[in-house]
Design an enzyme around this catalytic site. Structure first.
Site, PDB file in Angstrom:
ATOM      1  N   GLU A  76     -11.964  -0.527   6.557  1.00 37.40           N
ATOM      2  CA  GLU A  76     -12.715   0.592   7.120  1.00 37.40           C
ATOM      3  C   GLU A  76     -14.287   0.354   6.540  1.00 37.40           C
ATOM      4  O   GLU A  76     -15.034   0.975   7.184  1.00 37.40           O
ATOM      5  CB  GLU A  76     -12.054   2.084   6.790  1.00 37.40           C
ATOM      6  CG  GLU A  76     -10.783   2.284   7.409  1.00 37.40           C
ATOM      7  CD  GLU A  76     -10.730   2.375   9.135  1.00 37.40           C
ATOM      8  OE1 GLU A  76     -11.643   1.580   9.673  1.00 37.40           O
ATOM      9  OE2 GLU A  76      -9.868   2.957   9.527  1.00 37.40           O
TER      10      GLU A  76
ATOM     11  N   HIS B  69      -5.221   0.886  -0.211  1.00 36.80           N
ATOM     12  CA  HIS B  69      -4.304   0.503   1.025  1.00 36.80           C
ATOM     13  C   HIS B  69      -3.084   1.032   0.726  1.00 36.80           C
ATOM     14  O   HIS B  69      -2.579   0.410  -0.417  1.00 36.80           O
ATOM     15  CB  HIS B  69      -4.763  -0.640   1.575  1.00 36.80           C
ATOM     16  CG  HIS B  69      -4.351  -0.988   2.926  1.00 36.80           C
ATOM     17  ND1 HIS B  69      -2.779  -1.486   3.223  1.00 36.80           N
ATOM     18  CD2 HIS B  69      -4.790  -0.848   4.147  1.00 36.80           C
ATOM     19  CE1 HIS B  69      -2.660  -1.483   4.517  1.00 36.80           C
ATOM     20  NE2 HIS B  69      -3.847  -1.044   5.009  1.00 36.80           N
TER      21      HIS B  69
HETATM   22  N1  ACO Z   1     -10.534   6.614  -4.118  1.00 39.77           N
HETATM   23  C1  ACO Z   1      -9.969   6.928  -5.274  1.00 39.77           C
HETATM   24  N2  ACO Z   1      -8.503   7.087  -5.703  1.00 39.77           N
HETATM   25  C2  ACO Z   1      -7.933   6.599  -4.772  1.00 39.77           C
HETATM   26  C3  ACO Z   1      -8.373   5.979  -3.569  1.00 39.77           C
HETATM   27  C4  ACO Z   1      -9.512   6.154  -3.139  1.00 39.77           C
HETATM   28  N3  ACO Z   1     -10.014   5.308  -2.171  1.00 39.77           N
HETATM   29  N4  ACO Z   1      -7.020   5.472  -2.912  1.00 39.77           N
HETATM   30  C5  ACO Z   1      -6.101   5.878  -3.770  1.00 39.77           C
HETATM   31  N5  ACO Z   1      -6.440   6.401  -4.842  1.00 39.77           N
HETATM   32  C6  ACO Z   1      -5.626   7.114  -5.895  1.00 39.77           C
HETATM   33  C7  ACO Z   1      -5.073   8.076  -5.278  1.00 39.77           C
HETATM   34  O1  ACO Z   1      -5.730   9.559  -5.517  1.00 39.77           O
HETATM   35  C8  ACO Z   1      -3.709   8.258  -6.300  1.00 39.77           C
HETATM   36  O2  ACO Z   1      -3.770   8.839  -7.381  1.00 39.77           O
HETATM   37  P1  ACO Z   1      -2.754   9.600  -8.154  1.00 39.77           P
HETATM   38  O3  ACO Z   1      -1.521   8.609  -8.579  1.00 39.77           O
HETATM   39  O4  ACO Z   1      -3.508  10.278  -9.281  1.00 39.77           O
HETATM   40  O5  ACO Z   1      -2.532  10.843  -7.229  1.00 39.77           O
HETATM   41  C9  ACO Z   1      -3.575   6.772  -6.518  1.00 39.77           C
HETATM   42  O6  ACO Z   1      -4.688   6.076  -6.284  1.00 39.77           O
HETATM   43  C10 ACO Z   1      -2.311   6.260  -5.390  1.00 39.77           C
HETATM   44  O7  ACO Z   1      -2.895   6.342  -4.132  1.00 39.77           O
HETATM   45  P2  ACO Z   1      -1.906   6.691  -2.960  1.00 39.77           P
HETATM   46  O8  ACO Z   1      -2.138   7.874  -2.377  1.00 39.77           O
HETATM   47  O9  ACO Z   1      -0.320   6.485  -3.457  1.00 39.77           O
HETATM   48  O10 ACO Z   1      -2.220   5.443  -2.182  1.00 39.77           O
HETATM   49  P3  ACO Z   1      -1.532   5.403  -0.706  1.00 39.77           P
HETATM   50  O11 ACO Z   1      -0.804   4.032  -0.735  1.00 39.77           O
HETATM   51  O12 ACO Z   1      -0.734   6.593  -0.226  1.00 39.77           O
HETATM   52  O13 ACO Z   1      -2.907   5.833   0.055  1.00 39.77           O
HETATM   53  C11 ACO Z   1      -4.852   5.318   1.202  1.00 39.77           C
HETATM   54  C12 ACO Z   1      -3.491   4.794   0.730  1.00 39.77           C
HETATM   55  C13 ACO Z   1      -4.328   6.625   2.125  1.00 39.77           C
HETATM   56  C14 ACO Z   1      -5.405   4.353   2.153  1.00 39.77           C
HETATM   57  C15 ACO Z   1      -5.772   5.824   0.070  1.00 39.77           C
HETATM   58  O14 ACO Z   1      -6.035   4.587  -0.641  1.00 39.77           O
HETATM   59  C16 ACO Z   1      -7.183   6.522   0.586  1.00 39.77           C
HETATM   60  O15 ACO Z   1      -6.868   7.634   0.841  1.00 39.77           O
HETATM   61  N6  ACO Z   1      -8.254   5.886   1.024  1.00 39.77           N
HETATM   62  C17 ACO Z   1      -9.419   6.235   1.264  1.00 39.77           C
HETATM   63  C18 ACO Z   1      -9.401   6.465   2.713  1.00 39.77           C
HETATM   64  C19 ACO Z   1      -9.337   5.225   3.515  1.00 39.77           C
HETATM   65  O16 ACO Z   1     -10.349   4.332   2.975  1.00 39.77           O
HETATM   66  N7  ACO Z   1      -8.786   5.061   4.651  1.00 39.77           N
HETATM   67  C20 ACO Z   1      -8.639   3.952   5.323  1.00 39.77           C
HETATM   68  C21 ACO Z   1      -7.275   3.336   5.384  1.00 39.77           C
HETATM   69  S1  ACO Z   1      -7.448   1.784   6.020  1.00 39.77           S
HETATM   70  C22 ACO Z   1      -6.580   2.063   7.606  1.00 39.77           C
HETATM   71  O17 ACO Z   1      -5.782   2.827   7.810  1.00 39.77           O
HETATM   72  C23 ACO Z   1      -6.969   1.079   8.773  1.00 39.77           C
END
Ligand code: ACO
Length: 360
Positions: A302, A243
């Site tokens: 989610e 998140h």
């Molecule tokens: N699985 C694996 N790796 C992850 C995940 C995940 N679920 N979430 C983040 N990471 C990794 C990223 O790849 C990133 O790695 P990097 O630095 O090597 O590129 C690192 O952790 C940091 O991630 P960010 O992209 O900076 O996190 P951000 O705050 O932008 O993203 C998000 C948050 C979009 C929710 C992300 O965690 C994600 O894509 N999760 C999966 C999709 C999901 O569950 N979405 C629902 C969100 S809840 C809502 O909106 C109601």
């Protein structure tokens, strides 16, 4: 510049506060556990909208029920065309037929519209008779009755808990989109349509369907560790984890888990599915901690949304539309707040294109 506007404060709000370190969501002074599973959606809506409409009644349930009936009459001739589209696009198309006003009546119709649209489209798809709303029911019970033909008290409480749990959540992407549009003094319908567009993507409201795809692909608890490891090695993200704000467990996950627990006690939940989900969650959290030791990645809303909405009989391609049926109340509150007190939202971009050449 802040990529993704991370840590940028772009609005002052009295509506909700997300504390990502403490794992706490406060809605107008009340912590989420005081609301989800305890008050109906209509009461949470009245709490959010208090002060933003001059003629707000104490009890919104009769007015929202009447709005569902009106909206159904307006949308019924257009259901067949919308049914040819993917569910979320069908809902967005139907919502776009709402008046773009700013009155309480217009706001109630916009809250009724996604509920009526998704329930009617699902009933059609199941081959059920499309039923008119029952204005005497709460929004949650009526959605389930219209979509499935029948509803139990436990199911109604389960969906009500969900709609309240997701009603508002700080300046998330769809709420920000709603506020940007409201800052131009466009109507509430325009704000809601912008928000729907933002909600659709898998990084925001589009994740719960893929959570179930993941559970299906894993199949049995014994496959969880190897499947998850392979996914992370390929650079894929695990849906339902991580998140932008929370560095600890999302408090909405607990609210939804409690709703699932109540449904499970009534025998309405596939116990094997829940056991698989529990193993996948534990395994994923351990794998993510190894994969990204510097970035705490926890279960988000989610993951449990997927399990709860599946147990309530919603098909996975409708989950984002059901999310919209809850979040729409928050979008409207934010749009009213922005239009009343905020300036036109107009940030700057930094030009990194070619240096301009003098005209010959
Ligand atoms: N699985 C694996 N790796 C992850 C995940 C995940 N679920 N979430 C983040 N990471 C990794 C990223 O790849 C990133 O790695 P990097 O630095 O090597 O590129 C690192 O952790 C940091 O991630 P960010 O992209 O900076 O996190 P951000 O705050 O932008 O993203 C998000 C948050 C979009 C929710 C992300 O965690 C994600 O894509 N999760 C999966 C999709 C999901 O569950 N979405 C629902 C969100 S809840 C809502 O909106 C109601």
């Amino acid at each position: 510049m802040s990529d993704g506007l991370e840590n940028v404060v772009a609005a002052e709000t009295v509506l909700s506060d997300v504390d990502g370190l403490a794992g706490r969501l406060v809605i107008r002074g009340l912590p989420l556990p005081a609301l989800a599973g305890r008050v109906p959606y209509e009461a949470a809506l009245a709490l959010l909208w208090d002060g933003f409409f001059p003629d707000l009644p104490d009890d919104l349930a009769p007015a929202l029920g009447a709005a569902r009936r009106d909206v159904f009459d307006q949308l019924a001739p257009h259901l067949a065309a919308a049914a040819d589209l993917p569910v979320f696009d069908g809902v967005r198309t139907l919502v776009s037929r709402m008046e773009d006003g700013t009155s309480l009546e217009a706001a109630l119709r916009l809250v009724a519209a996604p509920a009526v649209a998704v329930a009617s489209l699902l009933a059609r798809r199941k081959g059920l008779a499309v039923r008119a709303p029952d204005a005497t029911l709460g929004q949650a019970a009526d959605i389930l009755r219209m979509a499935n033909g029948a509803v139990t008290d436990e199911q109604a409480l389960g969906l009500d808990s969900y709609l309240v749990a997701v009603i508002d959540h700080g300046l998330n992407a769809s709420t920000f989109a709603a506020r940007v549009v409201a800052s131009t003094q466009a109507g509430l319908g325009s704000s809601v349509l912008a928000a729907l567009g933002a909600l659709k993507g898998p990084l925001h409201g589009g994740a719960p369907g893929p959570v179930l795809d993941m559970l299906d692909a894993i199949g049995t608890p014994g496959n969880a560790a190897s499947w998850i490891a392979a996914e992370l090695t390929r650079g894929e993200r695990l849906m339902g984890f991580g998140h932008r704000i929370y560095r600890v467990r999302d408090p909405r996950a607990d609210a939804l888990n409690a709703a699932i627990g109540r449904l499970r006690a009534s025998g309405a939940v596939d116990a094997a599915r829940m056991d698989l989900a529990a193993t996948v969650e534990t395994t994923a959290l351990a794998a993510l901690a190894r994969h990204k030791p510097d970035r705490p990645l926890q279960t988000n809303v989610e993951f449990y949304t997927a399990l709860l909405l599946e147990a309530l009989g919603f098909p996975r391609d409708s989950f984002t539309a059901v999310f919209a049926a809850g979040r729409v109340g928050g979008w409207i509150a934010h749009a009213r707040e922005q239009a009343a007190s905020g300036r036109l939202i107009r940030p700057k971009s930094r030009y990194i294109g070619p240096v301009p050449r003098e005209a010959a």
